[in-house]
Motif scaffolding. Structure first.
Motif, PDB file in Angstrom:
ATOM      1  N   ARG A 137      38.324  45.098   9.962  1.00 57.65           N
ATOM      2  CA  ARG A 137      39.057  44.406   8.716  1.00 57.65           C
ATOM      3  C   ARG A 137      36.977  44.234   7.980  1.00 57.65           C
ATOM      4  NH1 ARG A 137      40.417  38.445  10.865  1.00 57.65           N
ATOM      5  NH2 ARG A 137      42.211  39.403  12.270  1.00 57.65           N
ATOM      6  N   TYR A 138      35.838  43.991   8.681  1.00 60.06           N
ATOM      7  CA  TYR A 138      35.074  44.116   7.261  1.00 60.06           C
ATOM      8  C   TYR A 138      34.045  45.329   7.308  1.00 60.06           C
ATOM      9  CZ  TYR A 138      35.548  39.394   8.885  1.00 60.06           C
ATOM     10  OH  TYR A 138      36.605  38.363   9.104  1.00 60.06           O
ATOM     11  N   VAL A 139      33.407  45.527   6.302  1.00 59.02           N
ATOM     12  CA  VAL A 139      32.395  46.768   5.869  1.00 59.02           C
ATOM     13  C   VAL A 139      31.208  46.834   6.050  1.00 59.02           C
ATOM     14  CG1 VAL A 139      34.976  48.323   4.986  1.00 59.02           C
ATOM     15  CG2 VAL A 139      32.678  46.535   3.854  1.00 59.02           C
ATOM     16  N   ILE A 140      30.589  47.817   5.886  1.00 56.26           N
ATOM     17  CA  ILE A 140      29.211  47.422   6.068  1.00 56.26           C
ATOM     18  C   ILE A 140      28.567  47.418   4.974  1.00 56.26           C
ATOM     19  CG2 ILE A 140      27.235  48.501   5.873  1.00 56.26           C
ATOM     20  CD1 ILE A 140      28.636  50.792   8.151  1.00 56.26           C
ATOM     21  N   GLY A 141      27.201  46.177   4.521  1.00 59.85           N
ATOM     22  CA  GLY A 141      27.383  45.735   3.670  1.00 59.85           C
ATOM     23  C   GLY A 141      28.276  44.968   2.939  1.00 59.85           C
ATOM     24  N   GLN A 142      29.048  44.389   4.101  1.00 58.70           N
ATOM     25  CA  GLN A 142      29.534  43.238   3.323  1.00 58.70           C
ATOM     26  C   GLN A 142      28.700  41.489   4.426  1.00 58.70           C
ATOM     27  OE1 GLN A 142      33.932  43.059   4.464  1.00 58.70           O
ATOM     28  NE2 GLN A 142      34.200  40.627   3.908  1.00 58.70           N
ATOM     29  N   GLU A 196      34.507  49.957  17.284  1.00 59.04           N
ATOM     30  CA  GLU A 196      36.138  49.870  17.678  1.00 59.04           C
ATOM     31  C   GLU A 196      36.135  48.719  18.753  1.00 59.04           C
ATOM     32  OE1 GLU A 196      38.907  53.504  17.050  1.00 59.04           O
ATOM     33  OE2 GLU A 196      36.922  54.004  15.797  1.00 59.04           O
ATOM     34  N   VAL A 197      35.131  49.335  20.219  1.00 56.52           N
ATOM     35  CA  VAL A 197      35.432  47.994  20.941  1.00 56.52           C
ATOM     36  C   VAL A 197      34.561  47.675  21.412  1.00 56.52           C
ATOM     37  CG1 VAL A 197      37.842  48.800  22.000  1.00 56.52           C
ATOM     38  CG2 VAL A 197      35.625  50.150  22.369  1.00 56.52           C
ATOM     39  N   CYS A 198      33.852  46.571  22.173  1.00 49.50           N
ATOM     40  CA  CYS A 198      32.783  46.399  21.937  1.00 49.50           C
ATOM     41  C   CYS A 198      32.094  47.206  23.280  1.00 49.50           C
ATOM     42  CB  CYS A 198      32.742  44.901  23.118  1.00 49.50           C
ATOM     43  SG  CYS A 198      31.179  44.525  23.843  1.00 49.50           S
ATOM     44  N   TYR A 252      30.732  43.879  15.841  1.00 48.35           N
ATOM     45  CA  TYR A 252      29.785  43.987  14.232  1.00 48.35           C
ATOM     46  C   TYR A 252      28.694  43.734  15.004  1.00 48.35           C
ATOM     47  CZ  TYR A 252      34.436  43.970  12.189  1.00 48.35           C
ATOM     48  OH  TYR A 252      35.639  44.682  11.825  1.00 48.35           O
ATOM     49  N   ASN A 253      27.729  44.642  14.177  1.00 47.69           N
ATOM     50  CA  ASN A 253      26.039  44.395  14.022  1.00 47.69           C
ATOM     51  C   ASN A 253      25.714  43.782  12.995  1.00 47.69           C
ATOM     52  OD1 ASN A 253      25.064  45.769  16.627  1.00 47.69           O
ATOM     53  ND2 ASN A 253      26.043  47.782  15.399  1.00 47.69           N
ATOM     54  N   VAL A 254      25.100  42.471  12.803  1.00 50.31           N
ATOM     55  CA  VAL A 254      24.875  41.296  12.022  1.00 50.31           C
ATOM     56  C   VAL A 254      23.348  41.007  11.713  1.00 50.31           C
ATOM     57  CG1 VAL A 254      25.204  38.925  10.145  1.00 50.31           C
ATOM     58  CG2 VAL A 254      27.077  40.887  12.077  1.00 50.31           C
ATOM     59  N   LEU A 255      23.444  41.613  10.306  1.00 50.38           N
ATOM     60  CA  LEU A 255      21.349  41.003  10.015  1.00 50.38           C
ATOM     61  C   LEU A 255      21.936  39.951  10.150  1.00 50.38           C
ATOM     62  CD1 LEU A 255      20.176  44.481   8.963  1.00 50.38           C
ATOM     63  CD2 LEU A 255      19.605  43.552  10.748  1.00 50.38           C
ATOM     64  N   VAL A 256      21.158  38.773  10.664  1.00 49.81           N
ATOM     65  CA  VAL A 256      21.221  37.170   9.588  1.00 49.81           C
ATOM     66  C   VAL A 256      20.082  37.079   8.868  1.00 49.81           C
ATOM     67  CG1 VAL A 256      20.789  35.121  11.079  1.00 49.81           C
ATOM     68  CG2 VAL A 256      22.036  36.648  12.815  1.00 49.81           C
ATOM     69  N   TYR A 258      25.380  40.449  17.355  1.00 48.58           N
ATOM     70  CA  TYR A 258      26.327  41.922  17.682  1.00 48.58           C
ATOM     71  C   TYR A 258      27.799  40.649  17.927  1.00 48.58           C
ATOM     72  CZ  TYR A 258      28.890  45.768  19.900  1.00 48.58           C
ATOM     73  OH  TYR A 258      29.084  47.208  20.388  1.00 48.58           O
ATOM     74  N   VAL A 259      28.092  40.713  17.093  1.00 47.22           N
ATOM     75  CA  VAL A 259      29.288  39.330  17.232  1.00 47.22           C
ATOM     76  C   VAL A 259      30.836  40.120  16.975  1.00 47.22           C
ATOM     77  CG1 VAL A 259      30.341  37.756  15.532  1.00 47.22           C
ATOM     78  CG2 VAL A 259      27.720  38.758  15.796  1.00 47.22           C
ATOM     79  N   ALA A 260      32.062  39.856  17.484  1.00 46.86           N
ATOM     80  CA  ALA A 260      33.488  39.698  18.030  1.00 46.86           C
ATOM     81  C   ALA A 260      33.725  39.735  16.442  1.00 46.86           C
ATOM     82  CB  ALA A 260      33.961  38.997  18.955  1.00 46.86           C
ATOM     83  N   GLU A 261      34.581  40.603  16.427  1.00 50.47           N
ATOM     84  CA  GLU A 261      35.969  40.831  14.948  1.00 50.47           C
ATOM     85  C   GLU A 261      36.231  38.967  14.900  1.00 50.47           C
ATOM     86  OE1 GLU A 261      37.726  43.364  13.134  1.00 50.47           O
ATOM     87  OE2 GLU A 261      39.629  42.376  13.814  1.00 50.47           O
ATOM     88  N   GLU A 262      36.496  38.493  15.891  1.00 53.97           N
ATOM     89  CA  GLU A 262      36.427  36.619  15.818  1.00 53.97           C
ATOM     90  C   GLU A 262      36.263  35.716  15.605  1.00 53.97           C
ATOM     91  OE1 GLU A 262      38.345  35.427  20.684  1.00 53.97           O
ATOM     92  OE2 GLU A 262      38.983  37.827  20.167  1.00 53.97           O
ATOM     93  N   ASN A 263      35.329  36.225  15.937  1.00 51.14           N
ATOM     94  CA  ASN A 263      34.497  35.391  15.741  1.00 51.14           C
ATOM     95  C   ASN A 263      33.228  35.475  14.039  1.00 51.14           C
ATOM     96  OD1 ASN A 263      34.876  33.995  17.760  1.00 51.14           O
ATOM     97  ND2 ASN A 263      32.678  34.818  18.999  1.00 51.14           N
ATOM     98  N   ILE A 264      33.949  35.960  13.476  1.00 49.82           N
ATOM     99  CA  ILE A 264      33.611  36.271  11.588  1.00 49.82           C
ATOM    100  C   ILE A 264      34.507  35.452  10.782  1.00 49.82           C
ATOM    101  CG2 ILE A 264      33.129  37.205   9.927  1.00 49.82           C
ATOM    102  CD1 ILE A 264      31.599  39.778  11.753  1.00 49.82           C
TER     103      ILE A 264
END
Length: 97
Positions: free
Chosen positions: A26-31, A49-51, A75-79, A91-97
């Protein structure tokens, strides 16, 4: 070339470009995104694509208790340091974004 010694694990993440085969994310790099439960903001810097985390990490984080479990993009997320100082990455599950 550097061996990567001294770099954080996030510095060694391989960038994956979106293709039709990977279009289910659902999300892209840089978003920029916000975590649904913890409220911090961050930017997507990679994804799987999966954990792909270890079973021990998944157990500690309760991945099996998520409605979509480990079979969803992670997703790898820089906070954003305004939300969590000291340059944290998550490292975040898509459903948590």
């Amino acid at each position: 070339p550097s061996s990567g010694a001294g770099l954080s694990p996030m510095a060694l993440v391989r960038v994956k470009h979106r293709t039709p085969a990977r279009a289910r994310t659902r999300y892209v790099i840089g978003q920029t995104v916000r975590h649904r439960k913890y409220g911090y903001a961050g930017v997507i810097c990679g994804w799987d694509e999966v954990c792909r985390a270890s079973e021990a990490w998944q157990a500690r984080m309760g991945v099996s208790k998520l409605p979509r479990g480990a079979s969803q993009p992670f997703y790898n997320v820089l906070v954003d340091e305004r939300d969590r100082p000291r340059g944290q990455a998550t490292y975040v599950a898509e459903e948590n974004i």
